[in-house]
Design an enzyme around this catalytic site. Structure first.
Site, PDB file in Angstrom:
ATOM      1  N   GLU A  84      11.675  20.746  -4.799  1.00 19.77           N
ATOM      2  CA  GLU A  84      10.779  19.832  -5.529  1.00 19.77           C
ATOM      3  C   GLU A  84      10.534  20.329  -6.951  1.00 19.77           C
ATOM      4  O   GLU A  84      10.504  19.539  -7.903  1.00 19.77           O
ATOM      5  CB  GLU A  84       9.456  19.654  -4.778  1.00 19.77           C
ATOM      6  CG  GLU A  84       9.579  19.077  -3.360  1.00 19.77           C
ATOM      7  CD  GLU A  84      10.418  17.817  -3.267  1.00 19.77           C
ATOM      8  OE1 GLU A  84      10.608  17.128  -4.290  1.00 19.77           O
ATOM      9  OE2 GLU A  84      10.919  17.520  -2.160  1.00 19.77           O
ATOM     10  N   ASP A 116      18.680  20.795  -4.514  1.00 14.05           N
ATOM     11  CA  ASP A 116      19.044  21.641  -3.369  1.00 14.05           C
ATOM     12  C   ASP A 116      19.571  22.995  -3.837  1.00 14.05           C
ATOM     13  O   ASP A 116      19.193  24.044  -3.315  1.00 14.05           O
ATOM     14  CB  ASP A 116      20.132  20.958  -2.516  1.00 14.05           C
ATOM     15  CG  ASP A 116      19.550  19.937  -1.536  1.00 14.05           C
ATOM     16  OD1 ASP A 116      18.317  19.922  -1.352  1.00 14.05           O
ATOM     17  OD2 ASP A 116      20.334  19.158  -0.961  1.00 14.05           O
TER      18      ASP A 116
HETATM   19 ZN   LIG Z   1      14.565  15.635  -3.647  1.00 11.51          ZN
END
Ligand SMILES: [Zn+2]
Length: 686
Positions: free
Chosen positions: A522, A590
């Site tokens: 995030e 990621d």
């Molecule tokens: Zn995301």
């Protein structure tokens, strides 16, 4: 509705709550399954070589011992937690719906749920709950009445032609302004209407059959319905042609068109916007942001050029289709046959209690939320999260300082943005007040629309007001997390703060591989290929030095190419590659998340860095814990749908794509360059 699409960890459960409702009131509810666990040795395939196929190594056992449940089109460990939460919510709702003394929130959600579960009452009503709307549509005599009714439908919680709502100003993120944007399509993407390949042509012919069946159920003769189905597809195809594609829309620049209402009217003269906005329930305003001006120019042309009867048929269809999951069994079944079975490859509809539970959460999430939080959210989880978030943020600051391609000035600006990131954990400090929402125990459609109207009014009431950043875009039981570019905050609902993401019972390495990577993910969204275009205050502005932007883009395009090379589905309908440009933000997040969390873990581990548990070092447990969040099985149909619409990569590639770029991974497992998981060319953005 969010103009600033929240960038979250995973696609929400495909709106299944409202897409698929059917009825088994008296069917027994199975016992609550055991809570998911974090690191799971039995989920692994220890015969596989981690250096050749790490996904198989970490998830092979789970994937073969978990055949696809009949009521799912994708099921993974992530979904296992969703399913577990559903059982928890269900027990809360069963209690709330039972006779007895209840709080106002309990009564509201209990009545909503009970009305949804009352299948016989829903069955008796048939199509009656929407006939008033259908009659109003049938009574339209001219284009003015058409637009007036469309506006009233908007106010009534139904959204016909386009999106209208209130969001933060792109360039003044503290102020809420009005937005209009493209909309009006029933199928999930413009490609379904426009692509000429065999698969899409098949989808369109099935879609026509589906419309025809539904309209027949709604009372038309098969001949009328067949004719109307064709008219709907023609009109929706024209709306699709006017729409911007998903990849283009990721860039905020393509959606940044502030103008006066008068200017919008000049561009789209067939639509009386002031009148539309007023009838939709908005206070008067002078300027707004138009997400896609070309869409409105074309829509205006279509309002004039398309036969009035086609527009009426289209509105009729939108009401029938939108409410089908809430109507009697025949509608529910036909809706599922197309939406669930044909498009997604799901074999069975979910049990009614699951659909009613999800629907209560999506309609009255902050009335159900406090009950959920009181039951399951441990206070220690919040304190633990604060420590983890601080650790990951510290890693990001170090990472920025260590970059060899960024100028000192841009590094300083990036750090300033980082320090302004706010984090929200668990649930809202202040809950929504549902006192004005009237929920009746015998009116499913009425309840659903009452909740929708409440949200509509709540949103429009923000017009011209300062942005309240304490609000949440997800309900507390949601297994997901998000970053908001306009608010520059990261948000973690209580629902995700459990195993397999987070557990007090496992070693820190596994938690860093789980929730640590999620936090890093995030946070990295604030600096992904689109998030980087917003500053620390949430304004869309360029804070990058002249050489830094192109350097970033060069690195990002490496990631885009990497993921575009992955094949998501290969079957008799051909090969479907991932769209590296559509998934670029998520893949960047990621990769960044994995790196930042590993840095944090290493810093904290100190002397324990090599202590084995279960035969695995902390570094190995970190990577296995990370991968095991994403163990999943998926139908080829759903994989095909998601490759088109989901900005996230499928589980397998979330794992493989990231470990392939990680210098720590081969060290942890003793892999060598040239092994499948250690390619010679790797990508690094952050
Ligand atoms: Zn995301």
């Amino acid at each position: 509705m969010q103009f600033f699409k929240m960038v979250c960890l995973a696609l929400l459960a495909s709106g299944t709550a409202v897409n698929q409702a059917q009825c088994q009131t008296s069917a027994p509810v199975p016992a609550t399954p055991p809570a998911p666990v974090s690191f799971d040795r039995s989920a692994m395939d220890l015969k596989a070589d981690p250096c050749q196929d790490f996904y198989q190594y970490a998830c092979g056992g789970w994937r073969s011992s978990h055949p696809m449940p009949a009521d799912k089109a994708r099921f993974g460990r992530f979904d296992e937690l969703r399913e577990y939460n559903l059982y928890v919510l269900h027990s809360i709702l069963e209690d709330a719906a039972a006779p007895g003394k209840h709080s106002a929130n309990e009564k509201k959600v209990g009545d909503f749920y009970a009305a949804c579960m009352d299948e016989p009452a829903v069955e008796v009503k048939g199509i009656e709950p929407i006939t008033a709307w259908l009659e109003m549509i049938a009574a339209i005599r001219d284009r003015k009445q058409l637009l007036d009714l469309a506006a009233r439908m908007q106010a009534g919680g139904l959204r016909p032609f386009f999106v209208f709502g209130v969001n933060p100003d792109l360039h003044n993120s503290m102020l809420n302004i009005a937005y209009v944007d493209q909309g009006g399509l029933t199928l999930a993407d413009r490609d379904y209407y426009l692509k000429q390949d065999a698969k899409m042509m098949e989808v369109r012919s099935k879609y026509i059959e589906h419309i025809q069946k539904m309209l027949t159920l709604a009372g038309e003769t098969p001949e009328q319905a067949a004719q109307h189905a064709k008219a709907v597809l023609v009109l929706e195809t024209k709306l699709a042609e006017a729409s911007m594609d998903r990849v283009a829309r990721r860039d905020p620049k393509t959606r940044d068109h502030k103008m006066t209402v008068a200017e919008l009217e000049k561009q789209a003269p067939e639509i009386n916007f002031p009148r539309y906005f007023k009838l939709a329930g908005a206070a008067s305003f002078d300027s707004l942001n138009v997400g896609n001006p070309e869409f409105f120019q074309k829509l205006s042309g279509l309002v004039a050029s398309e036969p009035l009867e086609s527009w009426k048929t289209y509105l009729h269809w939108r009401v029938v289709k939108g409410s089908a999951p809430l109507l009697s069994k025949a509608f529910v079944d036909e809706n599922f046959a197309f939406q669930g079975k044909y498009l997604s490859g799901q074999q069975e509809l979910e049990a009614r209690w699951k659909r009613c539970t999800s629907m209560t959460d999506s309609s009255l999430g902050e009335a159900l939320g406090p009950l959920y939080v009181a039951k399951v959210f441990p206070k220690e989880a919040k304190a633990r999260m604060d420590v983890l978030v601080a650790a990951i943020e510290e890693s990001m600051a170090k990472d920025i300082q260590n970059l060899d391609w960024m100028s000192p000035e841009t590094k300083q600006a990036a750090e300033e943005k980082l320090h302004k990131v706010a984090n929200k954990i668990g649930y809202p400090a202040k809950w929504k007040d549902y006192r004005k929402v009237v929920i009746k125990r015998d009116d499913l459609v009425g309840n659903f629309l009452a909740a929708a109207v409440f949200e509509e009014k709540r949103n429009l009431a923000k017009l011209g007001k300062p942005v309240d950043r304490s609000e949440w875009g997800m309900t507390p039981p949601t297994v997901n997390a998000y970053y908001s570019p306009s608010e520059n905050n990261i948000n973690f609902p209580a629902g995700i703060l459990q195993a397999p993401f987070f557990s007090a019972k496992v070693d820190e390495a596994v938690n860093y591989g789980g929730i640590g990577v999620v936090i890093g993910h995030e946070l990295t969204h604030g600096f992904d290929d689109q998030g980087r275009k917003f500053d620390g205050d949430g304004n869309f502005t360029n804070w990058w030095g002249p050489t830094d932007g192109p350097e970033f883009e060069r690195r990002a395009s490496c990631v885009a190419d990497e993921y575009s090379s992955f094949v998501s589905v290969k079957d008799d309908k051909g090969e479907v590659h991932l769209n590296g440009k559509l998934t670029l933000g998520e893949n960047t997040a990621d990769n960044g998340g994995l790196k930042l969390s590993f840095m944090s873990m290493t810093r904290q581990a100190g002397d324990n860095a090599n202590e084995k548990i279960d035969g695995f070092t902390p570094a190995q447990r970190f990577f296995i814990g990370f991968a095991q969040v994403w163990c999943e099985n998926i139908t080829p149909q759903r994989a095909r749908e998601l490759a088109l619409i989901d900005p996230h990569s499928p589980g397998r590639f979330r794992v493989i794509g990231t470990v392939q770029n990680s210098p720590e991974f081969p060290r942890a497992f003793g892999c060598k360059t040239g092994d499948a998981m250690v390619p010679a060319n790797v990508c690094h953005v952050w």
